[in-house]
Design an enzyme around this catalytic site. Structure first.
Site, PDB file in Angstrom:
ATOM      1  N   THR A 177      49.127  25.442  35.935  1.00 48.39           N
ATOM      2  CA  THR A 177      49.542  24.521  35.601  1.00 48.39           C
ATOM      3  C   THR A 177      49.439  24.311  34.204  1.00 48.39           C
ATOM      4  OG1 THR A 177      48.858  23.623  37.665  1.00 48.39           O
ATOM      5  CG2 THR A 177      48.431  22.427  35.270  1.00 48.39           C
ATOM      6  N   CYS A 252      35.041  30.477  37.175  1.00 45.74           N
ATOM      7  CA  CYS A 252      35.386  29.189  36.662  1.00 45.74           C
ATOM      8  C   CYS A 252      36.138  28.260  38.350  1.00 45.74           C
ATOM      9  CB  CYS A 252      36.639  30.009  35.420  1.00 45.74           C
ATOM     10  SG  CYS A 252      36.582  30.375  34.525  1.00 45.74           S
ATOM     11  N   GLU A 377      43.876  26.918  43.382  1.00 37.98           N
ATOM     12  CA  GLU A 377      41.798  27.520  43.881  1.00 37.98           C
ATOM     13  C   GLU A 377      41.313  27.458  45.272  1.00 37.98           C
ATOM     14  OE1 GLU A 377      40.439  26.473  41.022  1.00 37.98           O
ATOM     15  OE2 GLU A 377      41.586  24.719  40.836  1.00 37.98           O
TER      16      GLU A 377
HETATM   17  P1  TGC Z   1      35.122  39.943  45.774  1.00 33.13           P
HETATM   18  O1  TGC Z   1      34.343  40.949  46.128  1.00 33.13           O
HETATM   19  O2  TGC Z   1      34.398  38.982  46.855  1.00 33.13           O
HETATM   20  O3  TGC Z   1      33.978  39.283  44.654  1.00 33.13           O
HETATM   21  C1  TGC Z   1      34.804  39.921  42.823  1.00 33.13           C
HETATM   22  C2  TGC Z   1      32.867  39.542  42.447  1.00 33.13           C
HETATM   23  O4  TGC Z   1      33.043  38.332  42.098  1.00 33.13           O
HETATM   24  C3  TGC Z   1      31.657  37.193  42.509  1.00 33.13           C
HETATM   25  N1  TGC Z   1      32.228  36.186  42.720  1.00 33.13           N
HETATM   26  C4  TGC Z   1      32.164  34.956  42.084  1.00 33.13           C
HETATM   27  N2  TGC Z   1      31.290  34.393  41.192  1.00 33.13           N
HETATM   28  C5  TGC Z   1      31.100  33.677  40.832  1.00 33.13           C
HETATM   29  N3  TGC Z   1      32.126  32.401  41.713  1.00 33.13           N
HETATM   30  C6  TGC Z   1      32.732  33.322  42.798  1.00 33.13           C
HETATM   31  N4  TGC Z   1      32.664  31.827  43.465  1.00 33.13           N
HETATM   32  C7  TGC Z   1      32.931  34.051  43.639  1.00 33.13           C
HETATM   33  N5  TGC Z   1      32.937  35.227  44.055  1.00 33.13           N
HETATM   34  C8  TGC Z   1      32.887  36.263  44.405  1.00 33.13           C
HETATM   35  C9  TGC Z   1      31.255  38.454  43.629  1.00 33.13           C
HETATM   36  O5  TGC Z   1      30.162  38.621  43.631  1.00 33.13           O
HETATM   37  C10 TGC Z   1      31.836  39.664  42.806  1.00 33.13           C
HETATM   38  O6  TGC Z   1      30.628  39.684  41.943  1.00 33.13           O
HETATM   39  P2  TGC Z   1      29.971  41.702  41.656  1.00 33.13           P
HETATM   40  O7  TGC Z   1      29.220  41.464  40.864  1.00 33.13           O
HETATM   41  O8  TGC Z   1      30.246  42.130  42.804  1.00 33.13           O
HETATM   42  O9  TGC Z   1      31.798  41.846  40.768  1.00 33.13           O
HETATM   43  O10 TGC Z   1      35.654  39.862  45.813  1.00 33.13           O
HETATM   44  P3  TGC Z   1      38.344  39.731  46.642  1.00 33.13           P
HETATM   45  O11 TGC Z   1      38.931  40.969  45.830  1.00 33.13           O
HETATM   46  O12 TGC Z   1      37.283  41.061  47.602  1.00 33.13           O
HETATM   47  O13 TGC Z   1      38.363  38.497  46.605  1.00 33.13           O
HETATM   48  C11 TGC Z   1      37.687  37.922  47.306  1.00 33.13           C
HETATM   49  C12 TGC Z   1      38.594  36.809  47.369  1.00 33.13           C
HETATM   50  C13 TGC Z   1      39.818  36.182  48.496  1.00 33.13           C
HETATM   51  C14 TGC Z   1      37.424  35.277  47.954  1.00 33.13           C
HETATM   52  C15 TGC Z   1      38.704  35.869  45.630  1.00 33.13           C
HETATM   53  O14 TGC Z   1      39.208  36.632  45.498  1.00 33.13           O
HETATM   54  C16 TGC Z   1      39.120  34.711  46.500  1.00 33.13           C
HETATM   55  O15 TGC Z   1      38.543  33.573  45.574  1.00 33.13           O
HETATM   56  N6  TGC Z   1      40.785  34.839  46.107  1.00 33.13           N
HETATM   57  C17 TGC Z   1      41.873  32.963  45.860  1.00 33.13           C
HETATM   58  C18 TGC Z   1      42.133  33.346  44.728  1.00 33.13           C
HETATM   59  C19 TGC Z   1      42.215  32.048  43.833  1.00 33.13           C
HETATM   60  O16 TGC Z   1      41.229  31.267  43.830  1.00 33.13           O
HETATM   61  N7  TGC Z   1      42.969  31.024  42.805  1.00 33.13           N
HETATM   62  C20 TGC Z   1      43.096  30.496  42.169  1.00 33.13           C
HETATM   63  C21 TGC Z   1      43.886  30.505  41.477  1.00 33.13           C
HETATM   64  S1  TGC Z   1      43.827  29.975  39.382  1.00 33.13           S
HETATM   65  C22 TGC Z   1      44.284  28.238  40.403  1.00 33.13           C
HETATM   66  O17 TGC Z   1      44.859  27.607  41.389  1.00 33.13           O
HETATM   67  C23 TGC Z   1      44.300  27.209  39.668  1.00 33.13           C
HETATM   68  S2  TGC Z   1      45.125  25.483  39.544  1.00 33.13           S
HETATM   69  C24 TGC Z   1      44.337  24.723  39.217  1.00 33.13           C
HETATM   70  C25 TGC Z   1      44.761  23.168  38.776  1.00 33.13           C
HETATM   71  O18 TGC Z   1      46.633  22.739  38.781  1.00 33.13           O
HETATM   72  O19 TGC Z   1      43.876  22.157  39.893  1.00 33.13           O
HETATM   73  P1  FAD Z   2      49.606  34.280  48.640  1.00 34.99           P
HETATM   74  O1  FAD Z   2      48.252  34.421  48.514  1.00 34.99           O
HETATM   75  O2  FAD Z   2      50.749  35.014  48.744  1.00 34.99           O
HETATM   76  O3  FAD Z   2      49.446  33.871  50.242  1.00 34.99           O
HETATM   77  C1  FAD Z   2      50.263  32.959  51.503  1.00 34.99           C
HETATM   78  C2  FAD Z   2      50.009  32.820  52.172  1.00 34.99           C
HETATM   79  O4  FAD Z   2      49.056  34.625  53.463  1.00 34.99           O
HETATM   80  C3  FAD Z   2      48.822  31.503  52.332  1.00 34.99           C
HETATM   81  O5  FAD Z   2      48.803  30.863  54.131  1.00 34.99           O
HETATM   82  C4  FAD Z   2      47.644  32.743  52.563  1.00 34.99           C
HETATM   83  O6  FAD Z   2      46.137  32.071  53.293  1.00 34.99           O
HETATM   84  C5  FAD Z   2      47.709  33.867  53.512  1.00 34.99           C
HETATM   85  N1  FAD Z   2      47.421  34.180  53.141  1.00 34.99           N
HETATM   86  C6  FAD Z   2      47.180  36.035  52.190  1.00 34.99           C
HETATM   87  N2  FAD Z   2      46.088  36.540  52.395  1.00 34.99           N
HETATM   88  C7  FAD Z   2      45.412  36.538  53.410  1.00 34.99           C
HETATM   89  C8  FAD Z   2      44.517  36.923  54.187  1.00 34.99           C
HETATM   90  N3  FAD Z   2      43.696  37.940  53.359  1.00 34.99           N
HETATM   91  N4  FAD Z   2      44.062  36.374  56.045  1.00 34.99           N
HETATM   92  C9  FAD Z   2      44.745  35.764  56.190  1.00 34.99           C
HETATM   93  N5  FAD Z   2      45.788  35.034  55.607  1.00 34.99           N
HETATM   94  C10 FAD Z   2      46.023  35.455  54.021  1.00 34.99           C
HETATM   95  N6  FAD Z   2      47.209  30.002  39.894  1.00 34.99           N
HETATM   96  C11 FAD Z   2      46.622  30.118  38.011  1.00 34.99           C
HETATM   97  O7  FAD Z   2      46.664  31.300  38.317  1.00 34.99           O
HETATM   98  N7  FAD Z   2      46.597  28.614  37.826  1.00 34.99           N
HETATM   99  C12 FAD Z   2      47.231  27.810  37.346  1.00 34.99           C
HETATM  100  O8  FAD Z   2      46.880  26.895  36.847  1.00 34.99           O
HETATM  101  C13 FAD Z   2      47.370  27.592  38.704  1.00 34.99           C
HETATM  102  N8  FAD Z   2      48.180  26.220  39.302  1.00 34.99           N
HETATM  103  C14 FAD Z   2      49.002  26.653  40.287  1.00 34.99           C
HETATM  104  C15 FAD Z   2      49.388  24.868  40.516  1.00 34.99           C
HETATM  105  C16 FAD Z   2      50.599  24.795  41.436  1.00 34.99           C
HETATM  106  C17 FAD Z   2      51.268  23.502  41.865  1.00 34.99           C
HETATM  107  C18 FAD Z   2      50.551  25.589  42.850  1.00 34.99           C
HETATM  108  C19 FAD Z   2      51.155  25.988  43.443  1.00 34.99           C
HETATM  109  C20 FAD Z   2      49.875  26.650  42.068  1.00 34.99           C
HETATM  110  C21 FAD Z   2      49.112  26.753  41.307  1.00 34.99           C
HETATM  111  N9  FAD Z   2      48.244  28.441  41.107  1.00 34.99           N
HETATM  112  C22 FAD Z   2      47.448  29.011  39.903  1.00 34.99           C
HETATM  113  C23 FAD Z   2      48.214  29.824  41.764  1.00 34.99           C
HETATM  114  C24 FAD Z   2      47.719  29.048  42.917  1.00 34.99           C
HETATM  115  O9  FAD Z   2      46.003  29.259  43.257  1.00 34.99           O
HETATM  116  C25 FAD Z   2      48.455  30.280  44.181  1.00 34.99           C
HETATM  117  O10 FAD Z   2      49.533  29.787  44.518  1.00 34.99           O
HETATM  118  C26 FAD Z   2      47.476  30.390  45.004  1.00 34.99           C
HETATM  119  O11 FAD Z   2      46.391  31.033  44.938  1.00 34.99           O
HETATM  120  C27 FAD Z   2      47.848  30.691  46.563  1.00 34.99           C
HETATM  121  O12 FAD Z   2      48.575  32.777  46.565  1.00 34.99           O
HETATM  122  P2  FAD Z   2      49.676  32.500  46.590  1.00 34.99           P
HETATM  123  O13 FAD Z   2      50.934  31.205  46.312  1.00 34.99           O
HETATM  124  O14 FAD Z   2      50.605  34.066  46.210  1.00 34.99           O
HETATM  125  O15 FAD Z   2      50.547  32.740  47.869  1.00 34.99           O
END
Ligand code: TGC
Ligand code: FAD
Length: 398
Positions: A177, A252, A377
């Site tokens: 974003t 974050c 997120e």
């Molecule tokens: P895991 O082993 O569970 O955790 C690693 C370390 O992180 C700690 N932790 C956290 N700390 C702070 N806040 C949280 N929410 C935390 N969750 C976990 C945890 O305690 C551990 O700490 P330490 O001290 O033991 O090292 O890690 P994992 O590799 O098994 O992953 C877990 C999982 C799948 C839940 C994580 O990778 C995840 O949340 N995946 C989703 C990725 C995601 O949300 N991406 C977002 C990208 S940014 C975005 O989308 C911006 S959109 C912006 C907009 O336009 O609004």
């Molecule tokens: P994938 O991880 O490939 O997932 C595809 C599908 O598989 C999903 O349905 C998911 O739930 C499922 N899946 C994956 N793993 C598992 C599992 N273990 N068990 C069951 N199901 C699973 N990211 C940033 O870093 N910064 C940003 O500013 C940002 N802005 C964004 C803005 C937009 C408009 C969009 C669309 C995305 C943005 N993102 C950003 C990225 C966003 O966080 C990712 O799209 C999101 O985390 C999912 O990753 P992916 O798209 O690679 O899907």
């Protein structure tokens, strides 16, 4: 960009079925009023056109700074608001009521750029960037997701290598974003020891580019792009000194996910109010469609779900204020409230009949936006698994 005709007035008031306003302070209500007025004045008249043209209203960044929506809960000494978490949530609710893309502008800047700089950067770097980010003079973005690593950011390939008096950064980030308009990017990359580190990449650094991603049918008033790093020289002071590991970026995300839990309520409220109004005005079979039991069922379920979501976010905000909220509790509110809002948008679209697919009403735009909010997120299913892990102690991710 032409403004909407005056006939298309923004009549939003916000439902409060359980007197939740009684849980808010006078300051919260004042903040809500001022953000709502700004959205009615500056966002509602233009948002349909910007979304239709897939253009980001970048002129709103400075205004978001003026109304205190950029980093509202960070300290005043850096030009921020010093507000509590409920105030932050209310601001996100009102912004997303206008459009999820506008909330994204503010939540990326505040929670994903300013927060890590405040929490993890040196004092010099804080002084350099935070005040200008708070006013919207500088725009930031957050790079965690990669083309092959979305839900699993721990697998990231982007890397930094120590080169003496600087680091060298290589790799790429996807779906970022604001990246094409950003002055700086907070980027997460692995060092030589495969440890995740956070750093600031500045616009103009050699080897750094930010191509735009086109063709989105969702979040069209928000600009999204890539971050590409080809041997980018990063000054050592731009790397956050202490924070190491995935908990850096995830901390974050916790901030931003909490804000989204409120933001989704705003989008849901807008859809509900529009549907309620339409159900009283639209006559079929000689009576308002709101008089049919099936329409009433939809509306009754909508207000019930909105009320439950309001209580969830309010309670979560209170826990955050007390320093007691867990990441898993934040996950639950993000997942529940975004799903709730998307379901309400879909039902509201049905109540509007054919008109529901047009830009005469905000529901289809909210619905399309919420498809992204459900995914970014942390996807809906990832948050389910976080709750699953929390209640069972069994990890589905490894
Ligand atoms: P895991 O082993 O569970 O955790 C690693 C370390 O992180 C700690 N932790 C956290 N700390 C702070 N806040 C949280 N929410 C935390 N969750 C976990 C945890 O305690 C551990 O700490 P330490 O001290 O033991 O090292 O890690 P994992 O590799 O098994 O992953 C877990 C999982 C799948 C839940 C994580 O990778 C995840 O949340 N995946 C989703 C990725 C995601 O949300 N991406 C977002 C990208 S940014 C975005 O989308 C911006 S959109 C912006 C907009 O336009 O609004
Ligand atoms: P994938 O991880 O490939 O997932 C595809 C599908 O598989 C999903 O349905 C998911 O739930 C499922 N899946 C994956 N793993 C598992 C599992 N273990 N068990 C069951 N199901 C699973 N990211 C940033 O870093 N910064 C940003 O500013 C940002 N802005 C964004 C803005 C937009 C408009 C969009 C669309 C995305 C943005 N993102 C950003 C990225 C966003 O966080 C990712 O799209 C999101 O985390 C999912 O990753 P992916 O798209 O690679 O899907």
């Amino acid at each position: 960009m032409t403004k909407n005709p005056p006939s298309k007035q923004d009549l939003f008031t916000s439902p409060d079925y359980y007197n939740i306003d009684d849980l808010l302070s006078e300051e919260h209500i004042l903040i809500r009023g001022s953000i709502r007025d700004w959205v009615k004045r500056e966002v509602s008249p233009i948002i349909e056109e910007y979304a239709e043209k897939a253009e980001c209203p970048t002129h709103l960044f400075r205004q978001l700074g003026d109304i205190g929506a950029l980093g509202p809960s960070l300290p005043e000494k850096y030009g921020c608001g010093g507000m509590d978490e409920i105030a932050y949530g209310i601001i996100m609710q009102e912004l997303e009521r206008g459009d999820s893309g506008i909330r994204s502008m503010a939540s990326v800047q505040g929670s994903l750029v300013m927060y890590p700089i405040y929490k993890y950067a040196s004092e010099d770097i804080k002084q350099k960037f935070l005040p200008k980010l708070a006013t919207g003079e500088l725009i930031g973005c957050f790079g965690l997701t990669e083309p092959d690593h979305g839900s699993n950011p721990n697998g990231m390939l982007t890397n930094i290598r120590d080169a003496g008096d600087h680091y060298i950064l290589n790799g790429s980030k996807m779906w970022i974003t604001n990246s094409p308009i950003a002055d700086l990017a907070v980027v997460w990359a692995k060092d030589e020891d495969q440890v995740i580190r956070g750093l600031i990449v500045e616009k103009g650094m050699a080897g750094f580019s930010t191509p735009e991603i086109h063709g989105k049918w969702s979040l069209r008033a928000s600009i999204t792009g890539e971050l590409v790093f080809e041997d980018v020289k990063i000054p050592k002071e731009n790397v956050f000194p202490e924070i190491k590991g995935l908990k850096g970026p995830l901390s974050c995300l916790s901030k931003a996910r909490y804000g989204i839990s409120w933001g989704a309520i705003g989008a849901a409220m807008d859809c509900y109010e529009s549907a309620l109004r339409y159900s009283k005005e639209r006559i079929q079979f000689g009576k308002p469609i709101g008089q049919f039991q099936l329409t009433q069922k939809k509306l009754a379920e909508m207000i019930t779900e909105i009320t439950k979501a309001q209580l969830l976010s309010w309670r979560l905000g209170s826990l955050l204020n007390e320093g007691k909220a867990t990441p898993a509790q934040i996950s639950m509110a993000k997942r529940n409230n975004v799903h709730m809002a998307l379901e309400i948008a879909r039902e509201a679209r049905q109540i509007h009949g054919g008109m529901g697919i047009t830009n005469e009403y905000p529901v289809m735009r909210h619905m399309m936006n919420l498809e992204t909010v459900l995914t970014y997120e942390g996807t809906h299913d990832i948050h389910l698994l976080i709750t699953g892990l929390d209640v069972t102690g069994l990890n589905a991710f490894n």
